[in-house]
Design an enzyme around this catalytic site. Structure first.
Site, PDB file in Angstrom:
ATOM      1  N   ASP A 286       6.056  -8.336  -4.371  1.00  0.00           N
ATOM      2  CA  ASP A 286       7.224  -8.916  -3.694  1.00  0.00           C
ATOM      3  C   ASP A 286       8.136  -9.607  -4.716  1.00  0.00           C
ATOM      4  O   ASP A 286       9.205 -10.113  -4.363  1.00  0.00           O
ATOM      5  CB  ASP A 286       6.825  -9.839  -2.536  1.00  0.00           C
ATOM      6  CG  ASP A 286       5.938 -10.980  -2.957  1.00  0.00           C
ATOM      7  OD1 ASP A 286       5.666 -11.130  -4.162  1.00  0.00           O
ATOM      8  OD2 ASP A 286       5.512 -11.762  -2.065  1.00  0.00           O
ATOM      9  N   SER A 287       7.735  -9.586  -6.000  1.00  0.00           N
ATOM     10  CA  SER A 287       8.644 -10.006  -7.074  1.00  0.00           C
ATOM     11  C   SER A 287       9.911  -9.142  -7.060  1.00  0.00           C
ATOM     12  O   SER A 287      10.899  -9.486  -7.694  1.00  0.00           O
ATOM     13  CB  SER A 287       7.947  -9.908  -8.446  1.00  0.00           C
ATOM     14  OG  SER A 287       7.331  -8.645  -8.599  1.00  0.00           O
TER      15      SER A 287
ATOM     16  N   ASP B  59       2.270  -5.443  -2.082  1.00  0.00           N
ATOM     17  CA  ASP B  59       2.196  -6.822  -1.595  1.00  0.00           C
ATOM     18  C   ASP B  59       2.483  -6.884  -0.110  1.00  0.00           C
ATOM     19  O   ASP B  59       3.404  -6.221   0.381  1.00  0.00           O
ATOM     20  CB  ASP B  59       3.258  -7.677  -2.312  1.00  0.00           C
ATOM     21  CG  ASP B  59       2.651  -8.563  -3.377  1.00  0.00           C
ATOM     22  OD1 ASP B  59       1.440  -8.844  -3.322  1.00  0.00           O
ATOM     23  OD2 ASP B  59       3.405  -8.966  -4.286  1.00  0.00           O
TER      24      ASP B  59
ATOM     25  N   LYS C 123      -2.073  -6.326  -1.114  1.00  0.00           N
ATOM     26  CA  LYS C 123      -2.442  -7.603  -1.751  1.00  0.00           C
ATOM     27  C   LYS C 123      -1.949  -8.745  -0.873  1.00  0.00           C
ATOM     28  O   LYS C 123      -0.825  -8.688  -0.367  1.00  0.00           O
ATOM     29  CB  LYS C 123      -1.829  -7.702  -3.156  1.00  0.00           C
ATOM     30  CG  LYS C 123      -2.089  -9.064  -3.812  1.00  0.00           C
ATOM     31  CD  LYS C 123      -1.829  -9.041  -5.307  1.00  0.00           C
ATOM     32  CE  LYS C 123      -0.383  -9.186  -5.697  1.00  0.00           C
ATOM     33  NZ  LYS C 123       0.277 -10.433  -5.245  1.00  0.00           N
TER      34      LYS C 123
ATOM     35  N   GLU D 101      -3.489 -16.132 -10.950  1.00  0.00           N
ATOM     36  CA  GLU D 101      -2.180 -16.404 -11.568  1.00  0.00           C
ATOM     37  C   GLU D 101      -2.065 -17.857 -12.033  1.00  0.00           C
ATOM     38  O   GLU D 101      -2.339 -18.801 -11.266  1.00  0.00           O
ATOM     39  CB  GLU D 101      -1.038 -16.088 -10.575  1.00  0.00           C
ATOM     40  CG  GLU D 101       0.342 -16.366 -11.185  1.00  0.00           C
ATOM     41  CD  GLU D 101       1.502 -15.719 -10.459  1.00  0.00           C
ATOM     42  OE1 GLU D 101       1.282 -14.936  -9.520  1.00  0.00           O
ATOM     43  OE2 GLU D 101       2.653 -16.005 -10.855  1.00  0.00           O
TER      44      GLU D 101
HETATM   45  O1  KIV Z   1       4.842  -9.909  -6.824  1.00  0.00           O
HETATM   46  C1  KIV Z   1       4.305  -9.744  -7.933  1.00  0.00           C
HETATM   47  O2  KIV Z   1       4.864  -9.152  -8.845  1.00  0.00           O
HETATM   48  C2  KIV Z   1       2.959 -10.302  -8.128  1.00  0.00           C
HETATM   49  C3  KIV Z   1       2.416 -10.308  -9.518  1.00  0.00           C
HETATM   50  C4  KIV Z   1       3.115 -11.298 -10.344  1.00  0.00           C
HETATM   51  C5  KIV Z   1       0.946 -10.520  -9.543  1.00  0.00           C
HETATM   52  O3  KIV Z   1       2.357 -10.744  -7.203  1.00  0.00           O
END
Ligand code: KIV
Length: 287
Positions: A50-51, A89, A119, A188
């Protein structure tokens, strides 16, 4: 590009079995073209994180990413992937509310988004959701420590588990996620000594991001690794390239060539038979 030749599609079962045998490489991916490149380079897991809210959509956090956003990007990643395991995510509030919501949304991400696992962030109140998803056949990766979806309650991007007491809480969370059925866990922004202890205690692989070298694998946001995103660069990021300046140089050259008329050349243009050109000019004259 790496000359690595991918062999077969990696499964969440393979990831679980890799504990102690292989260090896992995990990288975020959000689109077809990048997924093809990362997959052919031999990345074990492509994370549709979700980044994407920050590095692709330009928002200041990950909270506004929706299940539909994840589905769109995950299906694009899936179309470019032959080898890597695709983990997507679950966005903020798509699994916290109830087991039913978690099952419904994770099923959409798997079916419509073509992800092979999801995730979730946190432990505690989401453990029943994790258990239910795993029982329903949806592989789940956990994520503890600095969990960006809980930034408001964590008080910002801060390293977690620095005291013995908070470190012990994180160890308990990791064990609870493993017991609920997670096939691996992202750690993290936690101290290396704590991440190494969690890695030694767990039977499933740990994937570190800002958690030191003792983890079973590492994950980075691809835009950070490639030097594409500079709004915010955490200490744990290593830049392997500076694609932003590479792209800027290329685009500046393009602008100059368009302005000066040196692009396009005959090489980039299409021909028309001479008699058709003469005929066209005649038609234009008679108009
Ligand atoms: O959303 C994301 O990119 C993440 C990673 C930083 C682990 O959760």
């Amino acid at each position: 590009m790496s000359t690595h030749t991918p062999q077969k599609l990696i499964t969440s079962y393979d990831i679980r079995q890799s504990k102690g045998k292989k260090k896992l490489s995990v990288l975020t991916a959000y689109d077809y073209t990048s997924a093809m490149i990362f997959d052919s380079a031999g990345v074990d897991i492509l994370l549709v994180g979700d980044s994407l809210g920050m590095v692709v959509l330009g928002r200041s956090d990950t909270l506004s990413v929706t299940v539909d956003d994840i589905i769109r990007h995950s299906s694009a990643v899936a179309r470019g992937t032959k080898h890597s395991l695709i983990v997507a995510d679950m966005p903020f509030m798509s699994y916290e509310i109830s087991v039913e919501e978690a099952l419904k949304n994770s099923a959409r991400i798997m079916v419509e988004g073509q992800a092979k696992a999801v995730k979730v962030e946190g432990a505690g109140r989401v453990l029943p959701q994790v258990k239910a998803m795993v029982e329903a056949g949806i592989p789940v990766m956990g994520h503890i420590g600095l969990t960006p979806q809980r930034l408001a309650t964590l008080g910002g991007f801060k390293v977690q588990g620095k005291s013995a007491e908070t470190a012990l809480l994180l160890i308990k969370e990791a064990i609870a996620l493993q017991d609920a059925g997670c096939f691996s866990i992202v750690l993290e922004a936690i101290p290396e000594a704590l991440a190494t202890r969690i890695t030694n205690i767990l039977k499933i692989p740990t994937i570190g991001i800002g958690a030191g070298a003792g983890c079973d694998g590492q994950v980075l946001v691809s835009h950070d690794l490639l030097g594409l995103y500079s709004d915010f660069t955490p200490k744990f990021v290593k830049r392997y390239a500076n694609l932003a300046s590479c792209m800027k140089n290329a685009v500046e050259e393009y602008c100059k060539e368009v302005e000066s008329g040196t692009f396009p050349t005959k090489e980039h243009s299409f021909n028309m038979p001479e008699e058709e050109i003469r005929e066209l000019d005649k038609l234009l004259k008679n108009k």
